[in-house]
Motif scaffolding. Structure first.
Motif, short mmCIF file in Angstrom:
data_model
loop_
_atom_site.label_atom_id
_atom_site.label_comp_id
_atom_site.label_asym_id
_atom_site.label_seq_id
_atom_site.Cartn_x
_atom_site.Cartn_y
_atom_site.Cartn_z
N LYS A 151 0.82 -1.22 0.00
CA LYS A 151 0.00 0.00 0.00
C LYS A 151 0.85 1.27 0.00
N GLU A 152 2.14 1.11 0.27
CA GLU A 152 3.06 2.24 0.29
C GLU A 152 3.31 2.73 -1.14
N ALA A 153 3.39 4.02 -1.30
CA ALA A 153 3.64 4.59 -2.64
C ALA A 153 5.02 4.16 -3.13
N PRO A 154 5.14 3.84 -4.41
CA PRO A 154 6.45 3.49 -4.96
C PRO A 154 7.42 4.68 -4.87
N LYS A 155 8.69 4.38 -4.80
CA LYS A 155 9.73 5.41 -4.79
C LYS A 155 10.18 5.64 -6.23
N ASN A 156 10.18 6.87 -6.67
CA ASN A 156 10.56 7.21 -8.04
C ASN A 156 11.86 8.00 -8.04
N PHE A 157 12.73 7.65 -8.97
CA PHE A 157 14.03 8.29 -9.12
C PHE A 157 14.27 8.58 -10.59
N THR A 158 15.04 9.61 -10.88
CA THR A 158 15.41 9.94 -12.25
C THR A 158 16.93 9.91 -12.35
N PHE A 159 17.42 9.21 -13.37
CA PHE A 159 18.85 9.07 -13.59
C PHE A 159 19.19 9.59 -14.99
N ASP A 160 20.45 9.89 -15.20
CA ASP A 160 20.89 10.34 -16.52
C ASP A 160 20.79 9.21 -17.55
N TYR A 161 21.10 8.00 -17.12
CA TYR A 161 21.04 6.83 -17.99
C TYR A 161 20.38 5.69 -17.24
N SER A 162 19.48 4.98 -17.90
CA SER A 162 18.82 3.82 -17.31
C SER A 162 18.95 2.65 -18.28
N TYR A 163 19.44 1.53 -17.78
CA TYR A 163 19.63 0.35 -18.61
C TYR A 163 18.87 -0.83 -18.01
N TRP A 164 18.01 -1.41 -18.79
CA TRP A 164 17.21 -2.56 -18.37
C TRP A 164 17.84 -3.82 -18.92
N SER A 165 18.40 -4.64 -18.06
CA SER A 165 19.01 -5.90 -18.47
C SER A 165 18.36 -7.09 -17.78
N HIS A 166 17.29 -6.83 -17.05
CA HIS A 166 16.67 -7.89 -16.26
C HIS A 166 16.07 -8.99 -17.12
N SER A 167 15.50 -8.63 -18.26
CA SER A 167 14.91 -9.63 -19.15
C SER A 167 15.38 -9.35 -20.57
N VAL A 168 15.13 -10.30 -21.45
CA VAL A 168 15.60 -10.16 -22.83
C VAL A 168 14.71 -9.25 -23.66
N SER A 169 13.55 -8.88 -23.13
CA SER A 169 12.67 -7.99 -23.87
C SER A 169 12.68 -6.61 -23.22
N GLY A 170 12.32 -5.64 -23.97
CA GLY A 170 12.25 -4.29 -23.42
C GLY A 170 13.07 -3.31 -24.23
N HIS A 171 12.61 -2.10 -24.28
CA HIS A 171 13.22 -1.06 -25.11
C HIS A 171 14.59 -0.63 -24.59
N TRP A 172 14.82 -0.65 -23.29
CA TRP A 172 16.06 -0.13 -22.71
C TRP A 172 17.04 -1.23 -22.39
N ARG A 173 16.98 -2.30 -23.11
CA ARG A 173 17.82 -3.46 -22.87
C ARG A 173 19.30 -3.12 -23.02
N GLY A 174 20.14 -3.69 -22.18
CA GLY A 174 21.56 -3.49 -22.33
C GLY A 174 22.36 -4.35 -21.37
N ASP A 175 23.39 -5.01 -21.89
CA ASP A 175 24.28 -5.75 -21.01
C ASP A 175 25.30 -4.79 -20.41
N ALA A 176 26.13 -5.29 -19.52
CA ALA A 176 27.09 -4.41 -18.84
C ALA A 176 28.02 -3.71 -19.82
N ALA A 177 28.48 -4.42 -20.85
CA ALA A 177 29.40 -3.82 -21.81
C ALA A 177 28.75 -2.65 -22.56
N SER A 178 27.52 -2.81 -22.98
CA SER A 178 26.85 -1.72 -23.70
C SER A 178 26.59 -0.53 -22.77
N CYS A 179 26.36 -0.80 -21.51
CA CYS A 179 26.18 0.29 -20.55
C CYS A 179 27.46 1.10 -20.42
#
Length: 76
Positions: free
Chosen positions: A44-72
């Protein structure tokens, strides 16, 4: 003195085998430069939101912001 700034990047990595075996759930969501963290122990607690200069999503193989460590690192 010249002004300087710090750029911050965040990457959500895939679960390791221990996390998978324990049935871990991803509590992170990303949308462009915005990252949202949900506390599964307090749904029930509100999510915590943060803004970063760069965001890389590597958790799954799908997604627009996909990136492995090397590409980051290349992106920085």
């Amino acid at each position: 003195m010249a002004s300087s700034s710090v750029k911050v990047a965040v990457r959500v990595r895939p679960f390791n085998s221990r996390e998978i075996n324990r049935g871990a759930k991803c509590v992170i969501q990303m949308q462009d430069k915005s990252t949202c963290i949900i506390n599964p122990k307090q749904p029930k607690e509100a999510p915590k939101n943060f803004t970063f200069d760069y965001s890389y999503w590597s958790h799954s193989v799908s997604g627009h912001w996909r990136g492995d460590a090397a590409s980051c690192f290349r992106g920085l």
